[in-house]
Design a protein around this motif. Structure first.
Motif, PDB file in Angstrom:
ATOM      1  N   SER A 103       0.847  -1.193   0.000  1.00 46.44           N
ATOM      2  CA  SER A 103       0.000   0.000   0.000  1.00 46.44           C
ATOM      3  C   SER A 103       0.884   1.245   0.000  1.00 46.44           C
ATOM      4  N   ARG A 140       0.852   3.505   2.170  1.00 50.46           N
ATOM      5  CA  ARG A 140       1.367   3.737   3.526  1.00 50.46           C
ATOM      6  C   ARG A 140       2.679   2.997   3.748  1.00 50.46           C
ATOM      7  N   ASP A 141       2.737   1.781   3.246  1.00 49.69           N
ATOM      8  CA  ASP A 141       3.945   0.981   3.442  1.00 49.69           C
ATOM      9  C   ASP A 141       5.159   1.667   2.843  1.00 49.69           C
ATOM     10  N   GLU A 172      -2.961   9.097  12.923  1.00 46.51           N
ATOM     11  CA  GLU A 172      -2.754   7.961  12.036  1.00 46.51           C
ATOM     12  C   GLU A 172      -1.274   7.802  11.687  1.00 46.51           C
ATOM     13  N   LEU A 173      -0.630   8.921  11.389  1.00 38.53           N
ATOM     14  CA  LEU A 173       0.803   8.879  11.075  1.00 38.53           C
ATOM     15  C   LEU A 173       1.596   8.422  12.295  1.00 38.53           C
ATOM     16  N   ARG A 196       0.571   6.516  14.711  1.00 34.35           N
ATOM     17  CA  ARG A 196       0.348   5.079  14.906  1.00 34.35           C
ATOM     18  C   ARG A 196       1.192   4.263  13.939  1.00 34.35           C
ATOM     19  N   LEU A 197       1.247   4.723  12.691  1.00 33.98           N
ATOM     20  CA  LEU A 197       2.040   4.022  11.681  1.00 33.98           C
ATOM     21  C   LEU A 197       3.516   4.013  12.079  1.00 33.98           C
ATOM     22  N   CYS A 198       4.019   5.165  12.508  1.00 33.61           N
ATOM     23  CA  CYS A 198       5.432   5.264  12.912  1.00 33.61           C
ATOM     24  C   CYS A 198       5.727   4.347  14.088  1.00 33.61           C
ATOM     25  N   ALA A 237       4.018   1.633  15.027  1.00 32.83           N
ATOM     26  CA  ALA A 237       3.901   0.222  14.625  1.00 32.83           C
ATOM     27  C   ALA A 237       5.172  -0.228  13.903  1.00 32.83           C
ATOM     28  N   ARG A 238       5.659   0.649  13.011  1.00 35.17           N
ATOM     29  CA  ARG A 238       6.896   0.352  12.282  1.00 35.17           C
ATOM     30  C   ARG A 238       8.074   0.191  13.252  1.00 35.17           C
TER      31      ARG A 238
END
Length: 233
Positions: free
Chosen positions: A1, A3-4, A54-55, A57-59, A61-62
């Motif tokens: 995606s 995001r990835d 959202e950003l 959370r993504l950071c 999680a990564r």
């Protein structure tokens, strides 16, 4: 995606000043698109699109995913969080790593307006085993007030205090005072931005327990080179 492809994480080693052992890693999210490379720009763009949580959370999680293979023994993971993140209902979900291995590094992009409410939020995280660091102490919003209010476990001294500290006696006195203060509070000082051996020698002489900077280690990607640093265990 999409995001990835947007975010990758660099891990910056935090090192014990005396033994040179790696104490932990600071996870720094970076934007893959050159325009969004710096976290500041990335979060400004996200703020305009109302996607900050959202950003974030993504950071996170990564950072957590990569750290699983990276952390050895007692090493800690330092995660940058904005004060606003604590109001995100999805923030507390960091199940993949024991909270006692995580230091939440509070990066004040915005001033904390309501300290009593903020401290209340921190308390619930502390009870689960998380520790806290104040980032960039000595610059911007991260003055003495935020250190007094947040009672951090780690105080990260801003690069502006460390840069050329070997020739600046006022900086040496300030850092020495911070080290003494931190000891009394049961906290540890981390000197950021060590780029010259003279700076390292000076902070070691002053008694700064932890250091971070290009002189000691370049940032690394998870999966790449975690083993290469095994000699520093």
């Amino acid at each position: 995606s999409l995001r990835d492809r947007l975010v990758y994480v660099d891990y910056h080693p935090i090192v014990e000043t005396e033994s040179r052992r790696i104490f932990g890693y600071e996870a720094l999210a970076r934007g893959k698109l050159r325009l969004l490379r710096s976290p500041e720009v990335m979060f400004e763009v996200a703020a305009e699109a109302d996607l900050v949580w959202e950003l974030s959370r993504l950071c996170r999680a990564r950072a957590l995913a990569g750290a699983k293979d990276l952390l050895r023994g007692e090493q800690l993971l330092f995660l940058n969080v904005d004060p606003h993140d604590f109001a995100d209902p999805g923030f507390g979900v960091l199940d993949s790593i024991d909270p006692r291995r995580i230091v939440l590094e509070i990066t004040e992009r915005t001033a904390i307006k309501d300290y009593p409410k903020f401290r209340e939020r921190l308390r619930s995280f502390r009870e689960r085993g998380f520790r806290f660091a104040v980032d960039d102490a000595g610059s911007g919003y991260a003055g003495l007030g935020s250190i007094a209010n947040l009672e951090p476990d780690f105080i990260k001294l801003d690069i502006s205090l460390i840069n050329s500290i070997d020739t600046n006696f006022i900086k040496q006195n300030l850092v020495e005072t911070m080290v003494g203060f931190a000891k009394e509070q049961g906290a540890m000082v981390i000197a950021e931005g060590i780029e010259r051996s003279e700076e390292l020698d000076t902070v070691r002489r002053i008694g700064v327990p932890l250091v971070q900077g290009f002189l000691l280690h370049q940032p690394m990607r998870a999966g790449a080179g975690a083993g290469a640093h095994a000699g520093h265990e």
